[in-house]
Design an enzyme around this catalytic site. Sequence first.
Site, PDB file in Angstrom:
ATOM      1  N   HIS A 166       1.626 -10.749   1.779  1.00 41.23           N
ATOM      2  CA  HIS A 166       2.427  -9.537   2.238  1.00 41.23           C
ATOM      3  C   HIS A 166       2.326  -8.370   3.309  1.00 41.23           C
ATOM      4  O   HIS A 166       2.557  -7.519   3.428  1.00 41.23           O
ATOM      5  CB  HIS A 166       3.328  -9.057   0.268  1.00 41.23           C
ATOM      6  CG  HIS A 166       4.113  -9.528  -0.299  1.00 41.23           C
ATOM      7  ND1 HIS A 166       4.303  -9.379  -1.661  1.00 41.23           N
ATOM      8  CD2 HIS A 166       4.384 -10.920  -0.268  1.00 41.23           C
ATOM      9  CE1 HIS A 166       4.505 -10.393  -2.137  1.00 41.23           C
ATOM     10  NE2 HIS A 166       4.769 -11.035  -1.209  1.00 41.23           N
ATOM     11  N   CYS A 213       5.440  -0.972  16.453  1.00 41.20           N
ATOM     12  CA  CYS A 213       6.496  -0.422  17.028  1.00 41.20           C
ATOM     13  C   CYS A 213       7.507  -1.652  17.184  1.00 41.20           C
ATOM     14  O   CYS A 213       7.227  -2.603  17.277  1.00 41.20           O
ATOM     15  CB  CYS A 213       5.888   0.056  18.579  1.00 41.20           C
ATOM     16  SG  CYS A 213       7.125   0.560  19.583  1.00 41.20           S
TER      17      CYS A 213
HETATM   18  P1  NAD Z   1       5.574  -5.450  -9.546  1.00 42.63           P
HETATM   19  O1  NAD Z   1       5.685  -4.504  -9.708  1.00 42.63           O
HETATM   20  O2  NAD Z   1       6.883  -5.799  -9.806  1.00 42.63           O
HETATM   21  O3  NAD Z   1       4.799  -5.897 -10.760  1.00 42.63           O
HETATM   22  C1  NAD Z   1       3.694  -4.909 -12.120  1.00 42.63           C
HETATM   23  C2  NAD Z   1       2.852  -5.779 -12.946  1.00 42.63           C
HETATM   24  O4  NAD Z   1       1.721  -5.427 -13.196  1.00 42.63           O
HETATM   25  C3  NAD Z   1       4.071  -5.515 -14.346  1.00 42.63           C
HETATM   26  O5  NAD Z   1       3.872  -6.964 -14.406  1.00 42.63           O
HETATM   27  C4  NAD Z   1       2.693  -5.112 -15.387  1.00 42.63           C
HETATM   28  O6  NAD Z   1       3.300  -5.040 -17.145  1.00 42.63           O
HETATM   29  C5  NAD Z   1       1.614  -4.637 -14.935  1.00 42.63           C
HETATM   30  N1  NAD Z   1       0.972  -3.826 -15.233  1.00 42.63           N
HETATM   31  C6  NAD Z   1       0.741  -2.666 -15.078  1.00 42.63           C
HETATM   32  N2  NAD Z   1       0.313  -1.198 -15.576  1.00 42.63           N
HETATM   33  C7  NAD Z   1      -1.138  -2.101 -15.049  1.00 42.63           C
HETATM   34  C8  NAD Z   1      -2.739  -2.764 -15.601  1.00 42.63           C
HETATM   35  N3  NAD Z   1      -3.300  -0.440 -15.569  1.00 42.63           N
HETATM   36  N4  NAD Z   1      -3.135  -3.477 -15.346  1.00 42.63           N
HETATM   37  C9  NAD Z   1      -2.407  -5.091 -14.899  1.00 42.63           C
HETATM   38  N5  NAD Z   1      -1.405  -4.898 -14.875  1.00 42.63           N
HETATM   39  C10 NAD Z   1      -0.655  -3.800 -15.234  1.00 42.63           C
HETATM   40  O7  NAD Z   1       4.581  -6.365  -9.028  1.00 42.63           O
HETATM   41  P2  NAD Z   1       3.939  -7.135  -8.274  1.00 42.63           P
HETATM   42  O8  NAD Z   1       3.947  -8.302  -9.529  1.00 42.63           O
HETATM   43  O9  NAD Z   1       2.856  -7.421  -7.292  1.00 42.63           O
HETATM   44  O10 NAD Z   1       5.471  -7.288  -7.243  1.00 42.63           O
HETATM   45  C11 NAD Z   1       5.243  -6.930  -6.462  1.00 42.63           C
HETATM   46  C12 NAD Z   1       5.209  -6.681  -4.515  1.00 42.63           C
HETATM   47  O11 NAD Z   1       5.252  -5.251  -4.770  1.00 42.63           O
HETATM   48  C13 NAD Z   1       3.984  -7.033  -4.463  1.00 42.63           C
HETATM   49  O12 NAD Z   1       5.134  -8.084  -3.707  1.00 42.63           O
HETATM   50  C14 NAD Z   1       3.413  -6.414  -3.806  1.00 42.63           C
HETATM   51  O13 NAD Z   1       3.757  -6.750  -2.588  1.00 42.63           O
HETATM   52  C15 NAD Z   1       4.254  -4.830  -3.656  1.00 42.63           C
HETATM   53  N6  NAD Z   1       3.724  -4.118  -4.080  1.00 42.63           N
HETATM   54  C16 NAD Z   1       2.427  -3.356  -3.919  1.00 42.63           C
HETATM   55  C17 NAD Z   1       2.092  -1.951  -3.858  1.00 42.63           C
HETATM   56  C18 NAD Z   1       0.274  -2.090  -3.529  1.00 42.63           C
HETATM   57  O14 NAD Z   1      -0.235  -2.553  -1.594  1.00 42.63           O
HETATM   58  N7  NAD Z   1      -0.477  -1.719  -4.610  1.00 42.63           N
HETATM   59  C19 NAD Z   1       1.914  -1.385  -5.019  1.00 42.63           C
HETATM   60  C20 NAD Z   1       3.592  -1.937  -5.338  1.00 42.63           C
HETATM   61  C21 NAD Z   1       4.182  -2.661  -4.722  1.00 42.63           C
HETATM   62 ZN    ZN Z   2       6.606   0.941  21.475  1.00 42.63          ZN
END
Ligand code: NAD
Ligand code: ZN
Length: 251
Positions: free
Chosen positions: A120, A128
Amino acid sequence: MDELIQRAAEDLAAARNVVALTGAGISVDSGIAPFRGKGGLWEKFDPMEVAHIDAFMSDPARVWNLLVKDLKETLDTASPNDAHKGLAKLEEMGKLTTVITQNIDGLHQAAGNTDVIEFHGSFAWQRCLDCNQKYETSEVDISEIPPRCSCGGILRPDAVFFGEMIPQDAMWRSRQAASDCDLMMVVGTSAVVQPAALMPVYAKESGAKVVEVNPERTPLTVETSDYLIMGKAGEVMNRIIRELEQNTGKP
Ligand code: NAD
Ligand code: ZN
């Protein structure tokens, strides 16, 4: 859980090409809120709406204020946790080749993994909307929202919003890595965001084992995963690595 930790260590010991698919849950212990699950941003607002490209284009200041500003402030100081370090250790041990991550936080690279596919995109840069000039996120001044380029254009994260295409190269390489591996570790993803959630399915179809680490069940748990180790990524990875080191006779 003990039995499953043991089983994962044995499966890793036997594997030759391990690939990890990670999601927001792996970074929770680094202080970064996930979208779904407990403490997720979903409890405050609908991320599908706020993190959608249409929402950003129609009101950039709102999305900066609700989502992007906090993320920048958190990521400016976030560091890898034991789960990121565990995956780096698996690479060091010659087991893990590639991390496919849905995260945009750069923490796998910070932990030491060398082949990280950012499915992603990345939050490390802003670009920009008018002239495409890129700025390092940590250097962007957010005293005014939305921050702007020197040309006056609005800056956006260089990451993939909902409603945008997955970068072609990331898609192609991830599919390849998923099909080539003999064990996929699926860590901290709710597995509901497509097409990322298809990667374990490709792995399974090519004969790989699929091992999930998550405190909750996901849509992969029944049909696709060989087993789910229910727990927090950091604790589980620590225990697996300890077991694996004992099995292979290393200190
Ligand atoms: P999600 O937020 O949909 O799901 C999070 C998952 O992590 C859940 O299934 C939850 O049960 C699990 N979880 C929670 N705490 C945990 C722990 N301590 N250890 C292991 N698992 C745990 O996340 P997703 O599936 O990555 O999809 C969401 C989208 O949001 C992604 O596309 C991502 O790019 C983006 N996102 C990224 C970040 C980041 O870069 N850190 C943060 C938030 C969202
Ligand atoms: Zn610019």
